[in-house]
Design a protein around this motif. Structure first.
Motif, mmCIF file in Angstrom:
data_model
loop_
_atom_site.group_PDB
_atom_site.id
_atom_site.type_symbol
_atom_site.label_atom_id
_atom_site.label_comp_id
_atom_site.label_asym_id
_atom_site.label_seq_id
_atom_site.Cartn_x
_atom_site.Cartn_y
_atom_site.Cartn_z
ATOM 1 N N LEU A 25 3.037 -10.889 -6.860
ATOM 2 C CA LEU A 25 1.690 -10.504 -6.328
ATOM 3 C C LEU A 25 1.313 -9.190 -6.703
ATOM 4 O O LEU A 25 2.160 -8.232 -6.353
ATOM 5 C CB LEU A 25 1.381 -10.653 -4.821
ATOM 6 C CG LEU A 25 -0.019 -10.437 -4.296
ATOM 7 C CD1 LEU A 25 -0.943 -11.582 -4.962
ATOM 8 C CD2 LEU A 25 -0.004 -10.424 -3.007
ATOM 9 N N SER A 26 0.096 -8.828 -7.217
ATOM 10 C CA SER A 26 -0.412 -7.665 -7.743
ATOM 11 C C SER A 26 -1.161 -7.101 -6.616
ATOM 12 O O SER A 26 -2.136 -7.898 -6.051
ATOM 13 C CB SER A 26 -1.163 -7.514 -9.050
ATOM 14 O OG SER A 26 -1.846 -6.409 -9.257
ATOM 15 N N PHE A 27 -1.357 -6.062 -6.194
ATOM 16 C CA PHE A 27 -1.836 -5.390 -5.175
ATOM 17 C C PHE A 27 -3.064 -4.320 -5.588
ATOM 18 O O PHE A 27 -3.458 -3.606 -4.862
ATOM 19 C CB PHE A 27 -1.283 -4.741 -4.071
ATOM 20 C CG PHE A 27 -0.442 -5.671 -3.476
ATOM 21 C CD1 PHE A 27 1.049 -5.719 -3.771
ATOM 22 C CD2 PHE A 27 -0.536 -6.269 -2.129
ATOM 23 C CE1 PHE A 27 1.849 -6.964 -3.097
ATOM 24 C CE2 PHE A 27 0.244 -7.206 -1.629
ATOM 25 C CZ PHE A 27 1.447 -7.480 -1.891
ATOM 26 N N LYS A 28 -3.264 -4.260 -6.724
ATOM 27 C CA LYS A 28 -4.099 -3.207 -7.451
ATOM 28 C C LYS A 28 -5.491 -3.434 -6.691
ATOM 29 O O LYS A 28 -6.148 -2.436 -6.406
ATOM 30 C CB LYS A 28 -4.162 -3.391 -8.959
ATOM 31 C CG LYS A 28 -3.103 -3.208 -9.670
ATOM 32 C CD LYS A 28 -3.111 -3.422 -11.180
ATOM 33 C CE LYS A 28 -1.915 -2.976 -12.141
ATOM 34 N NZ LYS A 28 -2.007 -3.338 -13.537
ATOM 35 N N GLN A 29 -6.179 -4.338 -6.480
ATOM 36 C CA GLN A 29 -7.448 -4.543 -6.196
ATOM 37 C C GLN A 29 -7.528 -4.297 -4.771
ATOM 38 O O GLN A 29 -8.493 -4.015 -4.081
ATOM 39 C CB GLN A 29 -8.273 -5.897 -6.606
ATOM 40 C CG GLN A 29 -8.261 -5.903 -8.333
ATOM 41 C CD GLN A 29 -9.222 -4.887 -8.614
ATOM 42 O OE1 GLN A 29 -10.154 -4.369 -8.014
ATOM 43 N NE2 GLN A 29 -9.007 -4.379 -9.785
ATOM 44 N N VAL B 244 0.694 -1.206 -0.002
ATOM 45 C CA VAL B 244 0.082 -0.012 0.038
ATOM 46 C C VAL B 244 1.041 1.264 -0.072
ATOM 47 O O VAL B 244 2.032 1.226 0.579
ATOM 48 C CB VAL B 244 -0.773 0.187 1.157
ATOM 49 C CG1 VAL B 244 -1.892 -1.006 1.305
ATOM 50 C CG2 VAL B 244 -0.158 0.009 2.501
ATOM 51 N N SER B 245 0.277 2.308 -0.633
ATOM 52 C CA SER B 245 1.051 3.568 -0.631
ATOM 53 C C SER B 245 0.642 4.268 0.755
ATOM 54 O O SER B 245 -0.130 4.054 1.516
ATOM 55 C CB SER B 245 0.444 4.127 -1.819
ATOM 56 O OG SER B 245 -0.651 4.739 -1.796
ATOM 57 N N GLN B 246 1.751 5.274 1.114
ATOM 58 C CA GLN B 246 1.421 5.957 2.283
ATOM 59 C C GLN B 246 0.188 7.033 2.177
ATOM 60 O O GLN B 246 -0.199 7.342 1.035
ATOM 61 C CB GLN B 246 2.297 6.715 2.749
ATOM 62 C CG GLN B 246 4.119 6.074 2.955
ATOM 63 C CD GLN B 246 3.884 5.637 4.466
ATOM 64 O OE1 GLN B 246 2.934 5.925 5.233
ATOM 65 N NE2 GLN B 246 5.074 4.878 4.748
ATOM 66 N N GLY B 247 -0.655 7.428 3.237
ATOM 67 C CA GLY B 247 -1.917 7.866 3.146
ATOM 68 C C GLY B 247 -2.404 8.313 4.560
ATOM 69 O O GLY B 247 -2.036 7.201 5.112
#
Length: 263
Positions: A174-178, A47-50
């Motif tokens: 692994l893709s984390f898009k969803q 995940v990106s920071q936010g």
């Protein structure tokens, strides 16, 4: 060390979804080097920071194929030495296996979680090009349903070989898009695997537990006018994301998922 916002007392999953130990390969005899952290960041940019993404990626060493397999085999031997029923064996094994299976998924999961979440939230979705996530989930369900310990052990050993083969085939990360799009990164990889591989009664029990906890948090927030209970809001948002996944997965199993276009 896990990054926490001031006042953050985020509630993590519990029961069969959270009864796992910390990753034993971090620290101790196997200290994490700078190169390890860089590799880990590449393998699992979850995940990106936010402001609403409090469950940020905690760096961990990326285990080798051999280490993952040895860890799974060792944990299986320990579990089988002290139980006499398949379901009890799985309950004992899951806390040791989930961090290792997470390692495998981060390194070889491809689009598996993406495809599952698309089925849950945008049915009918698309079949995964890399089926490791679903294959692992179904393997854990078969282990739970084994009639005796001999059958449980046989299914467990097949699961170990499944992981080993996946890690040995130049696998896609692994893709984390969803997970980011649908859940804002609030539910972690091993928690998602725990949901997908959980029995119906476990999912229903957790769903009820979350509903009760969210009600308590809502009442507490309402009694704090003028304050900013960041930790409570974070807890509420994380539990809401987990509840969405649990509810959708139970509907998928029951065949009652409704495509958005028909709502």
């Amino acid at each position: 060390m896990t990054t926490k916002k001031p006042g953050d007392e985020t509630i993590r999953g519990s029961g069969s979804f959270e009864g796992r130990s910390e990753d034993s390969f971090v620290g101790g005899k196997n200290k994490v080097s700078l190169s390890d952290l860089k590799k880990a960041a590449e393998a699992a940019p979850e995940v990106s920071q936010g402001a609403w993404r409090e469950r940020v990626f905690t760096p961990r060493a990326v285990m080798s194929r051999e280490e993952v397999k040895a860890g799974l085999q060792s944990a299986l031997r320990v579990a089988l030495a002290s139980v006499n029923q398949p379901r009890v064996a799985l309950e004992k094994l899951r806390p040791a296996w989930l961090p290792l299976l997470r390692q495998a998924l981060e390194q070889a999961g491809g689009d598996g979680i993406d495809a599952w979440l698309q089925v849950l939230f945008s049915p009918p979705g698309k079949a995964a090009k890399n089926p490791l996530f679903t294959d692992l989930s179904e393997a854990l369900l078969r282990m739970r349903a084994a009639k005796d310990l001999a059958g449980f052990e046989e299914d467990a050993l097949k699961t170990v070989e499944l992981v080993d083969a996946a890690l040995g085939n130049a696998p896609p990360k692994l893709s984390f898009k969803q997970t980011e799009r649908q859940l804002e990164g609030k539910v972690e990889v091993d928690e998602l695997l725990g949901i997908r591989s959980g029995a119906d009664d476990d999912l229903t029990r957790r769903l009820t537990e979350i509903g009760n906890t969210m009600g308590q948090l809502r009442d507490q927030i309402r009694t704090m006018p003028g304050k900013q209970p960041d930790g409570m809001y974070s807890n509420f948002a994380r539990l809401k994301a987990e509840l969405r996944v649990l509810d959708a997965e139970l509907k998928r199993r029951a065949g009652t998922l409704v495509p958005p276009s028909s709502l």
